[in-house]
Design a protein around this motif. Sequence first.
Motif, PDB file in Angstrom:
ATOM      1  N   GLN A  53      -2.100   4.325  -3.977  1.00 30.41           N
ATOM      2  CA  GLN A  53      -2.374   3.108  -4.749  1.00 30.41           C
ATOM      3  C   GLN A  53      -2.051   1.857  -3.949  1.00 30.41           C
ATOM      4  O   GLN A  53      -1.368   1.911  -2.937  1.00 30.41           O
ATOM      5  CB  GLN A  53      -1.578   3.096  -6.059  1.00 30.41           C
ATOM      6  N   PHE A  54      -2.572   0.747  -4.426  1.00 35.92           N
ATOM      7  CA  PHE A  54      -2.174  -0.568  -3.947  1.00 35.92           C
ATOM      8  C   PHE A  54      -1.304  -1.187  -5.038  1.00 35.92           C
ATOM      9  O   PHE A  54      -1.292  -0.714  -6.178  1.00 35.92           O
ATOM     10  CB  PHE A  54      -3.404  -1.463  -3.729  1.00 35.92           C
ATOM     11  N   TYR A  98      -9.113  -0.384   4.149  1.00 39.84           N
ATOM     12  CA  TYR A  98      -8.247   0.350   3.223  1.00 39.84           C
ATOM     13  C   TYR A  98      -8.933   0.624   1.885  1.00 39.84           C
ATOM     14  O   TYR A  98      -8.668   1.634   1.241  1.00 39.84           O
ATOM     15  CB  TYR A  98      -6.933  -0.409   3.008  1.00 39.84           C
ATOM     16  N   TYR A 154      -7.728  -3.489  -9.955  1.00 37.24           N
ATOM     17  CA  TYR A 154      -7.143  -4.473  -9.028  1.00 37.24           C
ATOM     18  C   TYR A 154      -7.951  -5.774  -8.986  1.00 37.24           C
ATOM     19  O   TYR A 154      -8.354  -6.213  -7.908  1.00 37.24           O
ATOM     20  CB  TYR A 154      -7.080  -3.878  -7.618  1.00 37.24           C
ATOM     21  N   TYR A 175      -9.298   4.220   0.290  1.00 31.65           N
ATOM     22  CA  TYR A 175      -8.871   4.485  -1.093  1.00 31.65           C
ATOM     23  C   TYR A 175      -9.995   5.160  -1.878  1.00 31.65           C
ATOM     24  O   TYR A 175      -9.760   6.080  -2.651  1.00 31.65           O
ATOM     25  CB  TYR A 175      -8.472   3.160  -1.746  1.00 31.65           C
ATOM     26  N   ILE A 228      -4.469   7.074   0.699  1.00 28.15           N
ATOM     27  CA  ILE A 228      -3.914   5.987  -0.116  1.00 28.15           C
ATOM     28  C   ILE A 228      -3.781   6.405  -1.584  1.00 28.15           C
ATOM     29  O   ILE A 228      -4.769   6.760  -2.230  1.00 28.15           O
ATOM     30  CB  ILE A 228      -4.765   4.718   0.003  1.00 28.15           C
ATOM     31  N   ILE A 263      -7.383  -7.236   0.041  1.00 28.02           N
ATOM     32  CA  ILE A 263      -7.136  -5.958   0.724  1.00 28.02           C
ATOM     33  C   ILE A 263      -8.212  -5.738   1.788  1.00 28.02           C
ATOM     34  O   ILE A 263      -9.403  -5.818   1.478  1.00 28.02           O
ATOM     35  CB  ILE A 263      -7.130  -4.789  -0.294  1.00 28.02           C
ATOM     36  N   MET A 291       1.421  -5.269   3.140  1.00 33.69           N
ATOM     37  CA  MET A 291       0.164  -5.679   3.765  1.00 33.69           C
ATOM     38  C   MET A 291       0.033  -7.192   3.819  1.00 33.69           C
ATOM     39  O   MET A 291      -0.869  -7.723   4.462  1.00 33.69           O
ATOM     40  CB  MET A 291      -1.018  -5.110   2.966  1.00 33.69           C
ATOM     41  N   ARG A 299       0.865  -1.188   0.000  1.00 37.08           N
ATOM     42  CA  ARG A 299       0.000   0.000   0.000  1.00 37.08           C
ATOM     43  C   ARG A 299       0.901   1.237   0.000  1.00 37.08           C
ATOM     44  O   ARG A 299       1.847   1.312   0.790  1.00 37.08           O
ATOM     45  CB  ARG A 299      -0.848  -0.039   1.277  1.00 37.08           C
ATOM     46  N   PHE A 323       0.975   5.301   0.530  1.00 41.08           N
ATOM     47  CA  PHE A 323       0.118   6.364   1.054  1.00 41.08           C
ATOM     48  C   PHE A 323       0.909   7.615   1.427  1.00 41.08           C
ATOM     49  O   PHE A 323       2.126   7.577   1.617  1.00 41.08           O
ATOM     50  CB  PHE A 323      -0.694   5.865   2.261  1.00 41.08           C
TER      51      PHE A 323
END
Lengths: 189, 189
Positions: free
Chosen positions: A70-71, A169, A158, A173, A68, A165, A97, A56, A58
């Motif tokens: 992006q993941f 979160y 995603y 996001y 956040i 996730i 994560m 993650r 942030f």
Amino acid sequence: MDKLRQHIEEVISVTDEEFEHIKTFFTPRRVKKHQYLIQDGDQANFEYLIMAGIFRMFYLDDDGKEHIVQFAGENWWMSDYQAYFYQKQARLNIVCMEDGEVLCMKLQGRETLSADLHKMEHFFRVKLTRGYVAQQQRIISLLSSTPQQRYEEFNHLYPHMTQKIPKKYIAEYLGVSRETLSRLYSTHK
Amino acid sequence: MDKLRQHIEEVISVTDEEFEHIKTFFTPRRVKKHQYLIQDGDQANFEYLIMAGIFRMFYLDDDGKEHIVQFAGENWWMSDYQAYFYQKQARLNIVCMEDGEVLCMKLQGRETLSADLHKMEHFFRVKLTRGYVAQQQRIISLLSSTPQQRYEEFNHLYPHMTQKIPKKYIAEYLGVSRETLSRLYSTHK
């Protein structure tokens, strides 16, 4: 390093000899949950190609609130690119994560490899192009979309990570409450 | 085309012969105020390098509200990159705010030129890198910054355009009212 070769060969073909050269620029690193790859205020010496795990990225504002950006999961590249490319202090944080492994690449290595091999310069340009497009979409989404649209874009961006996730979160996001997220989940099915 | 050569040579050196080849991929076009380069729903056949004038890129939501993604002036590149790179329908609009001239480049030309000349692939990679960094900053800014911070970033990003863009659009870009913008102006001096 087989996964690295496979990842690269999704864009270009490389000979065994070329790959022997290419892989010398990547250093593997195991990462445990809660461990940081980059912390704001530090140098960002590496760009990371994720082999396994979920990360993650942030921004922490002055009030200590997390935003956040992006993941990222398998086969994603990530870094605080302003800090990495311009050798400045990082403004972003990247935290693990789910236990994983990354390949670390120094900026100097990226540039040398691009100069050595035209096809690697091409590879990086193609990757940047895709990242640029994804970011332009994220900007449009932040500027204008409804929570419903943002949720659909999240699922599109995603597809393999949605289940992994934590909902907390995802809500962060999307910029919605946990209640709104539950509603989005139920209308989406 | 002298300006094009100068623009390219900020990143790489090219011979006269190479430049003769490079310039065949660019088509100049004059643009008048209020004229569109890209309209949502259309194809985005070109990427534009701005030689003169000021342009605004925006997303129009279902309620007809305009959301400004970016401004661009001399030496900026712009397009709806998702539409351009993936040959999809455009979601964005680009409109001229001050008479100007652009150089138009087709995707096929961009790819051919990058394949022909390693140094041009490098040029495009460097340009994309800078654009990618600017977008990552814009995302951080949209997620978290105060109007004051956004205003400072705007001034930093568009130092030569601040005076030329109507205040109405600057307020829209920053997501603040005209009154808040006036206050930002007076505290900034």
